[in-house]
Design a protein around this motif. Structure first.
Motif, mmCIF file in Angstrom:
data_model
loop_
_atom_site.group_PDB
_atom_site.id
_atom_site.type_symbol
_atom_site.label_atom_id
_atom_site.label_comp_id
_atom_site.label_asym_id
_atom_site.label_seq_id
_atom_site.Cartn_x
_atom_site.Cartn_y
_atom_site.Cartn_z
ATOM 1 N N CYS A 82 -0.820 -4.815 11.459
ATOM 2 C CA CYS A 82 -1.078 -6.014 10.998
ATOM 3 C C CYS A 82 0.177 -7.209 11.373
ATOM 4 O O CYS A 82 1.311 -6.577 11.990
ATOM 5 N N GLU A 83 0.085 -8.480 11.187
ATOM 6 C CA GLU A 83 0.808 -9.211 11.708
ATOM 7 C C GLU A 83 1.577 -9.567 10.287
ATOM 8 O O GLU A 83 3.052 -9.696 10.389
ATOM 9 N N ILE A 84 1.203 -9.699 9.127
ATOM 10 C CA ILE A 84 2.005 -9.737 7.780
ATOM 11 C C ILE A 84 1.833 -8.714 7.006
ATOM 12 O O ILE A 84 0.641 -8.489 6.431
ATOM 13 N N ALA A 85 2.741 -7.924 6.580
ATOM 14 C CA ALA A 85 2.611 -6.930 5.502
ATOM 15 C C ALA A 85 3.477 -7.349 4.195
ATOM 16 O O ALA A 85 4.458 -7.557 4.148
ATOM 17 N N ILE A 86 2.248 -7.360 3.291
ATOM 18 C CA ILE A 86 2.850 -7.680 1.589
ATOM 19 C C ILE A 86 3.110 -6.373 0.901
ATOM 20 O O ILE A 86 1.973 -5.907 0.811
ATOM 21 N N VAL A 87 4.315 -6.329 0.366
ATOM 22 C CA VAL A 87 4.509 -4.894 -0.326
ATOM 23 C C VAL A 87 4.317 -5.355 -1.835
ATOM 24 O O VAL A 87 5.287 -6.222 -2.478
ATOM 25 N N GLY A 88 3.249 -4.727 -2.482
ATOM 26 C CA GLY A 88 3.075 -5.210 -4.039
ATOM 27 C C GLY A 88 1.821 -5.876 -4.320
ATOM 28 O O GLY A 88 1.573 -7.216 -3.534
ATOM 29 N N HIS B 32 2.033 -12.058 -7.317
ATOM 30 C CA HIS B 32 2.794 -12.802 -6.305
ATOM 31 C C HIS B 32 2.273 -12.159 -4.915
ATOM 32 O O HIS B 32 2.103 -13.022 -3.966
ATOM 33 N N GLY B 33 1.945 -11.115 -4.695
ATOM 34 C CA GLY B 33 1.673 -10.574 -3.447
ATOM 35 C C GLY B 33 0.261 -10.826 -2.929
ATOM 36 O O GLY B 33 -0.096 -11.422 -2.111
ATOM 37 N N LEU B 34 -0.551 -10.997 -4.380
ATOM 38 C CA LEU B 34 -2.127 -11.456 -4.060
ATOM 39 C C LEU B 34 -2.068 -12.789 -3.952
ATOM 40 O O LEU B 34 -2.884 -13.264 -3.092
ATOM 41 N N SER B 35 -1.252 -13.577 -4.539
ATOM 42 C CA SER B 35 -1.410 -15.079 -4.340
ATOM 43 C C SER B 35 -0.882 -15.382 -2.939
ATOM 44 O O SER B 35 -1.303 -16.490 -2.450
ATOM 45 N N ARG C 132 -3.994 -17.673 8.661
ATOM 46 C CA ARG C 132 -3.416 -16.729 9.317
ATOM 47 C C ARG C 132 -4.126 -15.500 9.184
ATOM 48 O O ARG C 132 -5.388 -15.228 8.245
ATOM 49 N N LYS C 133 -4.322 -14.560 10.197
ATOM 50 C CA LYS C 133 -5.034 -13.698 10.192
ATOM 51 C C LYS C 133 -4.270 -12.099 10.137
ATOM 52 O O LYS C 133 -2.938 -12.091 10.185
ATOM 53 N N ASN C 134 -4.728 -10.884 10.127
ATOM 54 C CA ASN C 134 -4.304 -9.692 9.992
ATOM 55 C C ASN C 134 -3.181 -9.497 9.083
ATOM 56 O O ASN C 134 -1.852 -9.399 9.243
ATOM 57 N N ILE C 135 -3.504 -10.074 7.731
ATOM 58 C CA ILE C 135 -2.780 -9.922 6.657
ATOM 59 C C ILE C 135 -3.106 -8.670 5.835
ATOM 60 O O ILE C 135 -4.260 -8.336 5.588
ATOM 61 N N ALA C 136 -2.164 -7.834 5.488
ATOM 62 C CA ALA C 136 -2.352 -6.750 4.577
ATOM 63 C C ALA C 136 -1.593 -6.541 3.451
ATOM 64 O O ALA C 136 -0.270 -6.699 3.543
ATOM 65 N N ALA D 91 -6.621 -7.460 4.163
ATOM 66 C CA ALA D 91 -6.941 -5.993 3.945
ATOM 67 C C ALA D 91 -6.010 -5.405 2.717
ATOM 68 O O ALA D 91 -4.929 -5.834 2.780
ATOM 69 N N VAL D 92 -6.656 -5.094 1.579
ATOM 70 C CA VAL D 92 -5.884 -4.792 0.508
ATOM 71 C C VAL D 92 -5.785 -3.271 0.223
ATOM 72 O O VAL D 92 -7.153 -2.686 0.055
ATOM 73 N N HIS D 93 -4.793 -2.613 0.275
ATOM 74 C CA HIS D 93 -4.754 -1.199 0.207
ATOM 75 C C HIS D 93 -4.209 -0.604 -1.132
ATOM 76 O O HIS D 93 -3.048 -0.960 -1.292
ATOM 77 N N THR D 94 -4.757 -0.226 -2.022
ATOM 78 C CA THR D 94 -4.362 0.302 -3.244
ATOM 79 C C THR D 94 -4.034 1.785 -3.080
ATOM 80 O O THR D 94 -4.407 2.396 -1.856
ATOM 81 N N GLU D 95 -3.431 2.428 -3.819
ATOM 82 C CA GLU D 95 -3.060 3.816 -3.933
ATOM 83 C C GLU D 95 -2.163 3.910 -2.474
ATOM 84 O O GLU D 95 -2.402 5.019 -2.165
ATOM 85 N N THR D 96 -1.669 3.273 -2.002
ATOM 86 C CA THR D 96 -0.919 3.204 -0.745
ATOM 87 C C THR D 96 0.591 2.729 -0.903
ATOM 88 O O THR D 96 0.745 1.553 -0.980
ATOM 89 N N ALA D 97 1.498 3.708 -1.065
ATOM 90 C CA ALA D 97 2.642 3.452 -1.508
ATOM 91 C C ALA D 97 3.663 3.386 -0.136
ATOM 92 O O ALA D 97 3.388 4.027 0.694
ATOM 93 N N VAL D 98 4.421 2.314 -0.250
ATOM 94 C CA VAL D 98 5.545 1.967 1.026
ATOM 95 C C VAL D 98 6.818 3.224 0.605
ATOM 96 O O VAL D 98 7.128 3.041 -0.355
ATOM 97 N N THR D 99 6.931 3.799 1.539
ATOM 98 C CA THR D 99 7.857 4.990 1.385
ATOM 99 C C THR D 99 9.024 4.767 2.075
ATOM 100 O O THR D 99 10.092 5.603 1.947
ATOM 101 N N GLY D 100 8.828 3.936 3.445
ATOM 102 C CA GLY D 100 10.101 3.793 4.168
ATOM 103 C C GLY D 100 9.691 2.812 5.359
ATOM 104 O O GLY D 100 8.737 2.206 5.208
#
Length: 399
Positions: free
Chosen positions: A15-21, A25-28, A38-42, A177-186
């Motif tokens: 993606c172009e922009i990855a939002i963690v959370g 705040h993340g959804l807004s 903007r495109k390719n936001i996750a 693209a909203v990914h639930t149950e997807t933990a950022v681990t590193g």
């Protein structure tokens, strides 16, 4: 069959922009970025949407702050709150109840009066009320020993889960693209920048990463090699059985770190935070905090003695040393941005920070209303300690 709020889960893609959370705040931010073109936001959420503080708060919106930076930001957000249900086509159930922010310490009187003058200069219609005026306005409240209050007629509450899903649905419609149950681990770094995030569902390339992880924001930043001045703290609230219509405004008492409101269904929701009562923050309630809250609320509202508490819940917040949020692009990791550290006040400002940080990512210019919250303020000494902050479970912002 009703339409799905979000499309069926797909494997994470670059993606172009990855939002963690996946809180407010993340959804807004995701919604506002997509709305701007903007495109390719996750969005990557380790649990379900709103699982953190976004789904575990009082959902209070108020403009009675001592610091001009806070007042200007929240007043800007208050205008958005008035239109957000229409904008999202999703009723967030905002009700304007008004609030009374009560003080009992002589040192707080001048702070409160000066704050009201500043708020009025911005256009916020607050006023300082005397103990007699407070007693007439809120006869249910035991005002003995109180020296007055700041009345904010525009204060209100909304449904926090409605705001979460309103933003999620609107963002999904715009292709986020909203990914639930997807933990950022590193995170992987190349050339000084984060270029990939590692999740439990695969590795994803991203040009920009934004930390909106709330109580997990310090851990997320550490993955990028960034240290944040944040502590994780637990707050607890209770809900009572339904009661007759009794209390319309929201009432807070600074010295007790107490707050209470009555819902449209008749329950009372509130709490009173004993400083540092939970050394290890966790999402479990404690009997000590429940007793403390019950004793304080019963003293403030004697008629509520004997009303049964049905349940209590705990939430985790990300608290900075001055109780204010952190925004900006980090020095150590260009392309790694912050929208975190908002403590117990993140919900009320989320409708505005999403817009302003989207503009920041699009233009490279941080709006004047967010500049005071830039993370560099701790290095420059421009802290935002606020004498009208109600809840500070750590006691760090209180002298």
């Amino acid at each position: 069959m009703p339409p799905r709020v979000l499309p069926a889960a797909q494997p994470p893609r670059d993606c172009e922009i990855a939002i963690v959370g996946g809180g407010v705040h993340g959804l807004s931010l995701a919604y506002n970025l997509a709305k701007s073109g903007r495109k390719n936001i996750a969005v990557f959420e380790r649990s379900y949407l709103g699982a953190g503080a976004s789904g575990r708060n009082l959902a209070l919106i108020r403009s009675s702050w001592q610091q001009r930076a806070w007042a200007e930001l929240v007043w800007y957000c208050r205008q958005i709150w008035s239109q957000i249900s229409v904008e999202l086509d999703y009723n967030v159930m905002l009700t304007e109840r008004g609030s009374y922010l009560c003080v009992r310490d002589e040192r707080s009187i001048s702070v409160a009066r000066d704050a009201v003058a500043m708020q009025n200069s911005i256009g916020i219609p607050t006023r300082f009320v005397t103990p007699d005026e407070l007693a007439k306005a809120v006869p249910q409240l035991e005002t003995g020993g109180m020296l007055g209050a700041v009345h904010d007629p525009t204060a209100g509450v909304s449904r926090h889960d409605a705001l979460v899903w309103g933003y999620a649905r609107a963002a999904g419609r715009l292709g986020v693209a909203v990914h639930t149950e997807t933990a950022v681990t590193g995170m992987q770094v190349a050339g000084g920048r984060v270029n990939r995030i590692v999740t439990n569902r695969g590795t994803v390339a991203a040009d920009i990463v934004v930390n909106c992880a709330g109580s997990g924001s310090a851990e997320v930043a550490a993955m990028a090699g960034v240290t944040l001045p944040i502590r994780k703290l637990a707050l607890e609230m209770f809900v009572t059985e339904p009661y007759k219509a009794y209390l319309d405004p929201i009432v807070s008492v600074i010295e007790d770190q107490a707050y209470i409101m009555q819902t449209s269904r008749g329950e009372f929701v509130g709490g009173a935070e004993p400083t540092g009562h939970m050394r290890v923050p966790r999402l479990t309630t404690s009997y000590a905090a429940l007793r403390q809250s019950a004793a304080v609320i019963a003293r403030l509202f004697p008629a509520l003695r004997g009303v049964n508490i049905l349940r209590a819940w705990a939430g985790l917040i990300d608290m900075t040393a001055d109780g204010a949020g952190l925004v900006g692009e980090t020095d150590e990791r260009p392309g790694f941005f912050l929208d975190c550290g908002w403590g117990g006040e993140g919900y009320m400002v989320s409708v505005g920070t999403g817009r302003l940080i989207a503009d920041y990512l699009n233009t490279g210019v941080l709006d004047r209303r967010l500049r005071p919250f830039h993370f560099s303020r701790f290095a420059t000494g421009d802290r935002l300690d606020d004498g009208l902050l109600v809840v500070d479970a750590s006691g760090e912002t209180r002298s």
